[in-house]
Design a protein around this motif. Structure first.
Motif, PDB file in Angstrom:
ATOM      1  N   GLN A   6      -2.403  -7.724 -23.149  1.00  0.00           N
ATOM      2  CA  GLN A   6      -3.243  -6.573 -22.836  1.00  0.00           C
ATOM      3  C   GLN A   6      -3.440  -5.689 -24.058  1.00  0.00           C
ATOM      4  OE1 GLN A   6      -0.591  -7.523 -21.177  1.00  0.00           O
ATOM      5  NE2 GLN A   6      -1.146  -7.870 -19.040  1.00  0.00           N
ATOM      6  N   LEU A   7      -2.343  -5.412 -24.752  1.00  0.00           N
ATOM      7  CA  LEU A   7      -2.391  -4.498 -25.876  1.00  0.00           C
ATOM      8  C   LEU A   7      -3.195  -5.078 -27.036  1.00  0.00           C
ATOM      9  CD1 LEU A   7      -1.397  -1.692 -26.570  1.00  0.00           C
ATOM     10  CD2 LEU A   7       0.655  -2.707 -27.558  1.00  0.00           C
ATOM     11  N   ASN A  33       8.047   0.276 -23.317  1.00  0.00           N
ATOM     12  CA  ASN A  33       7.272  -0.957 -23.446  1.00  0.00           C
ATOM     13  C   ASN A  33       5.833  -0.629 -23.051  1.00  0.00           C
ATOM     14  OD1 ASN A  33       5.903  -3.457 -22.640  1.00  0.00           O
ATOM     15  ND2 ASN A  33       7.894  -4.439 -22.917  1.00  0.00           N
ATOM     16  N   VAL A  34       4.930  -0.637 -24.021  1.00  0.00           N
ATOM     17  CA  VAL A  34       3.555  -0.200 -23.771  1.00  0.00           C
ATOM     18  C   VAL A  34       2.856  -1.111 -22.758  1.00  0.00           C
ATOM     19  CG1 VAL A  34       1.312   0.326 -24.798  1.00  0.00           C
ATOM     20  CG2 VAL A  34       3.403   0.788 -26.080  1.00  0.00           C
ATOM     21  N   GLU A  35       2.986  -2.424 -22.935  1.00  0.00           N
ATOM     22  CA  GLU A  35       2.291  -3.341 -22.033  1.00  0.00           C
ATOM     23  C   GLU A  35       2.817  -3.233 -20.607  1.00  0.00           C
ATOM     24  OE1 GLU A  35       0.841  -7.108 -23.212  1.00  0.00           O
ATOM     25  OE2 GLU A  35       1.598  -6.871 -25.245  1.00  0.00           O
ATOM     26  N   ARG A  40       2.070  -1.256 -15.054  1.00  0.00           N
ATOM     27  CA  ARG A  40       2.569  -0.369 -13.995  1.00  0.00           C
ATOM     28  C   ARG A  40       1.474   0.624 -13.577  1.00  0.00           C
ATOM     29  NH1 ARG A  40       5.132   4.626 -13.543  1.00  0.00           N
ATOM     30  NH2 ARG A  40       6.650   4.754 -11.820  1.00  0.00           N
ATOM     31  N   ALA A  41       0.742   1.152 -14.568  1.00  0.00           N
ATOM     32  CA  ALA A  41      -0.349   2.089 -14.276  1.00  0.00           C
ATOM     33  C   ALA A  41      -1.432   1.404 -13.443  1.00  0.00           C
ATOM     34  CB  ALA A  41      -0.939   2.628 -15.581  1.00  0.00           C
ATOM     35  N   LEU A 144      -4.956   5.088 -20.589  1.00  0.00           N
ATOM     36  CA  LEU A 144      -4.798   3.869 -19.786  1.00  0.00           C
ATOM     37  C   LEU A 144      -3.393   3.758 -19.200  1.00  0.00           C
ATOM     38  CD1 LEU A 144      -6.686   1.299 -22.051  1.00  0.00           C
ATOM     39  CD2 LEU A 144      -7.446   2.170 -19.830  1.00  0.00           C
ATOM     40  N   CYS A 145      -2.406   4.335 -19.900  1.00  0.00           N
ATOM     41  CA  CYS A 145      -1.018   4.300 -19.426  1.00  0.00           C
ATOM     42  C   CYS A 145      -0.749   5.340 -18.337  1.00  0.00           C
ATOM     43  CB  CYS A 145      -0.054   4.521 -20.594  1.00  0.00           C
ATOM     44  SG  CYS A 145       0.137   3.081 -21.670  1.00  0.00           S
ATOM     45  N   ASN A 146      -1.682   6.263 -18.134  1.00  0.00           N
ATOM     46  CA  ASN A 146      -1.523   7.312 -17.127  1.00  0.00           C
ATOM     47  C   ASN A 146      -2.118   6.825 -15.807  1.00  0.00           C
ATOM     48  OD1 ASN A 146      -1.558   9.587 -15.510  1.00  0.00           O
ATOM     49  ND2 ASN A 146      -2.297  10.954 -17.111  1.00  0.00           N
TER      50      ASN A 146
END
Length: 264
Positions: A6-7, A33-35, A40-41, A144-146
């Motif tokens: 994804q990243l 872990n960014v991905e 999760r988001a 995107l992580c929010n």
């Protein structure tokens, strides 16, 4: 396709640009872990349906179009939308916002979820020395992580791969719109703006014309968000510049932030 990474796919949005180690470091500082956070988001968006809007704007210049979008979070908040607005901390932004609160201290220990619940908006200014491209990546990935963000508006002069960003948006269950800033010749010295003319009822001819332009530009944003038709949106925004609604939102936000800063 997302078996790749994804990243890594997000990092391909700008052709022939490689994300700097500084961005990778900033993301690692924030996310374990960014991905995993992205995934999760994605899952939580399907459950929470929170509906927050993230606006990501290039560093503000003296272009009239840039100035118009600086007021967009206050306009949207007046329409009961919850908005997180991202741009760079620079002279132009400080010349407006510093009249209302200590902008440079505003991100210290503050909970923006609390601000969104209270006022409907949060202004996030990046003070790291980043390239335009890195600033875009940092703010996009944070948005995107929010999981509470369901719509992202990118206001930029960058050449973004639209096909790829649509694929990423579909996979992560978020809507992403790109507003391409124009290389126009129309400038207004933001440092010399008379806020008593801009956001109050009594205006001279120069500020009447300026408010008309700002209203037209923001009406396009409201139309993109499917809130109103263009003509209705333009009248609505124009009225906000005359009825002091934008001033009130700016002032209340400034008072709230200043109180939080002093308390902190």
């Amino acid at each position: 396709m997302f078996e790749i990474s994804q990243l890594n796919l997000i990092y391909q949005l700008l052709t022939e640009y490689e994300v700097s180690p500084q961005i990778e470091m900033l993301l690692k500082q924030k996310y374990l872990n960014v991905e995993a956070t992205l995934l999760r988001a994605k899952m939580l968006r399907q459950i929470e349906k929170a509906g927050q809007i993230a606006i990501i704007q290039d560093p503000i210049t003296d272009h009239v179009e840039d100035l118009a979008y600086l007021f967009s979070p206050f306009i949207l908040a007046n329409l009961n939308q919850k908005v997180i607005y991202h741009t760079a901390e620079n002279e132009q932004v400080l010349s407006i916002l510093s009249r209302y609160y200590q902008v440079k201290q505003s991100n210290i220990g503050l909970n923006f979820d609390e601000l969104l619940d209270s006022l409907g908006l949060f202004i996030q200014l990046n003070n790291e020395e980043l390239t335009l491209e890195d600033l875009f990546y940092l703010n996009l990935i944070n948005s995107l992580c929010n999981s509470k963000v369901s719509r992202i508006i990118c206001i930029t002069r960058l050449n973004i791969n639209l096909e790829l960003i649509n694929l990423i948006a579909d996979f992560l269950h978020v809507q992403v719109e790109i507003i391409a800033l124009k290389n126009q010749a129309e400038y207004f010295d933001i440092n010399k703006i008379n806020m008593l003319q801009l956001v109050f009822k009594n205006k001279n001819d120069e500020y009447i014309q300026l408010c008309t332009k700002l209203s037209e530009i923001n009406a396009k944003l409201l139309k993109i968000l499917d809130l109103y038709g263009f003509d209705h949106a333009q009248l609505l925004v124009d009225d906000m510049f005359y009825s002091e609604h934008i001033f009130e939102k700016l002032s209340v936000y400034g008072e709230y932030m200043q109180t939080k800063i002093q308390y902190h």
